[in-house]
Design a protein around this motif. Structure first.
Motif, mmCIF file in Angstrom:
data_model
loop_
_atom_site.group_PDB
_atom_site.id
_atom_site.type_symbol
_atom_site.label_atom_id
_atom_site.label_comp_id
_atom_site.label_asym_id
_atom_site.label_seq_id
_atom_site.Cartn_x
_atom_site.Cartn_y
_atom_site.Cartn_z
ATOM 1 N N THR A 116 0.846 -1.188 0.000
ATOM 2 C CA THR A 116 0.000 0.000 0.000
ATOM 3 C C THR A 116 0.883 1.240 0.000
ATOM 4 O O THR A 116 2.080 1.170 0.259
ATOM 5 N N ASP A 117 0.262 2.384 -0.284
ATOM 6 C CA ASP A 117 1.008 3.646 -0.258
ATOM 7 C C ASP A 117 1.566 3.913 1.132
ATOM 8 O O ASP A 117 2.654 4.448 1.291
ATOM 9 N N PHE A 118 0.771 3.532 2.160
ATOM 10 C CA PHE A 118 1.233 3.733 3.537
ATOM 11 C C PHE A 118 2.492 2.900 3.802
ATOM 12 O O PHE A 118 3.443 3.382 4.408
ATOM 13 N N SER A 119 2.500 1.665 3.342
ATOM 14 C CA SER A 119 3.660 0.793 3.540
ATOM 15 C C SER A 119 4.891 1.340 2.833
ATOM 16 O O SER A 119 5.999 1.282 3.364
ATOM 17 N N LEU A 120 4.708 1.864 1.639
ATOM 18 C CA LEU A 120 5.827 2.444 0.906
ATOM 19 C C LEU A 120 6.377 3.675 1.625
ATOM 20 O O LEU A 120 7.584 3.870 1.729
ATOM 21 N N ARG A 121 5.466 4.532 2.121
ATOM 22 C CA ARG A 121 5.917 5.718 2.868
ATOM 23 C C ARG A 121 6.661 5.308 4.127
ATOM 24 O O ARG A 121 7.695 5.874 4.466
ATOM 25 N N ALA A 122 6.134 4.325 4.835
ATOM 26 C CA ALA A 122 6.781 3.857 6.069
ATOM 27 C C ALA A 122 8.161 3.285 5.759
ATOM 28 O O ALA A 122 9.130 3.539 6.489
ATOM 29 N N ALA A 123 8.274 2.544 4.676
ATOM 30 C CA ALA A 123 9.572 1.976 4.295
ATOM 31 C C ALA A 123 10.552 3.082 3.938
ATOM 32 O O ALA A 123 11.733 3.014 4.306
ATOM 33 N N ARG A 124 10.079 4.117 3.236
ATOM 34 C CA ARG A 124 10.958 5.235 2.882
ATOM 35 C C ARG A 124 11.420 5.990 4.120
ATOM 36 O O ARG A 124 12.574 6.396 4.214
ATOM 37 N N LEU A 169 14.011 3.855 5.870
ATOM 38 C CA LEU A 169 15.268 3.901 5.123
ATOM 39 C C LEU A 169 15.967 5.237 5.352
ATOM 40 O O LEU A 169 17.174 5.297 5.591
ATOM 41 N N GLY A 170 15.218 6.325 5.306
ATOM 42 C CA GLY A 170 15.786 7.657 5.545
ATOM 43 C C GLY A 170 16.368 7.760 6.949
ATOM 44 O O GLY A 170 17.459 8.313 7.140
ATOM 45 N N ALA A 171 15.640 7.255 7.938
ATOM 46 C CA ALA A 171 16.125 7.294 9.317
ATOM 47 C C ALA A 171 17.384 6.445 9.467
ATOM 48 O O ALA A 171 18.338 6.838 10.148
ATOM 49 N N LEU A 172 17.395 5.296 8.817
ATOM 50 C CA LEU A 172 18.569 4.425 8.871
ATOM 51 C C LEU A 172 19.782 5.102 8.241
ATOM 52 O O LEU A 172 20.879 5.094 8.802
ATOM 53 N N LEU A 173 19.578 5.729 7.094
ATOM 54 C CA LEU A 173 20.683 6.421 6.421
ATOM 55 C C LEU A 173 21.170 7.613 7.241
ATOM 56 O O LEU A 173 22.375 7.859 7.334
#
Length: 178
Positions: free
Chosen positions: A2-10, A13-17
């Protein structure tokens, strides 16, 4: 997905980076500070060992370059499928040269504190109260000890040594858009 899942993954990833970038900056800052302090102390030790004044910079350059070279080798080897003997050699080299730095820093700080206490005992004024020799030595070993702590030591290159994502069971049928 879902769009929510994609946003959460991004966001993850941003927080990890961001966390990785911050950790790298902190590690580089600690390492740079430790090298600068260690260089000054080791140069002074070379001077006390009666090396020619214009050559005293060579001793800390050798020790600090060995630490840097061993650390780089460990990082490179951790990304390759190398045998234990090769990894062990560079880890032992890094530990050995950091121990040389630790011992030199402790020795220097211990004897400097004794000299400062003797100066004050003789009526001198340093403008501060020097630490006891043992405490001065303990503080002096913190920077090279942190360099050793930040040196990566991966003993099993097959697990976690490469940057990547853990593979999970994957079902393509559940990923289509509805």
């Amino acid at each position: 997905m879902t769009d929510f899942s994609l946003r959460a993954a991004r966001v993850q990833l941003g927080a990890l980076l961001a966390a990785l970038a911050l950790a790298i900056v902190i590690a580089l800052g600690i390492t740079t500070g430790a090298f600068v302090l260690s260089f000054a102390v080791q140069r002074d030790l070379a001077r006390q060992a009666l090396l020619l004044e214009h050559l005293t910079w060579i001793f800390p350059a050798i020790v600090d370059s060995a630490i840097l070279g061993a650390t780089i080798a460990i990082v490179i080897i951790s990304k390759l499928n190398m045998n234990k003997r090769d990894r062990g050699f560079y880890i032992a080299l890094a530990v050995s040269v950091v121990v040389i730095s630790i011992l030199g820093n402790a020795y220097h700080a211990y004897h400097a504190a004794i000299a400062a206490q003797e100066s004050i005992g003789g009526g001198g004024d340093l403008g501060f109260i020097p630490l006891t020799p043992a405490i001065a030595a303990a503080i002096a070993i913190i920077p090279p000890t942190l360099v050793l702590a930040f040196t990566p030591r991966n003993h099993n290159p097959g697990e976690g040594s490469r940057i990547g994502v853990r593979r999970l069971p994957f079902d393509r049928r559940k990923c289509h858009r509805q």
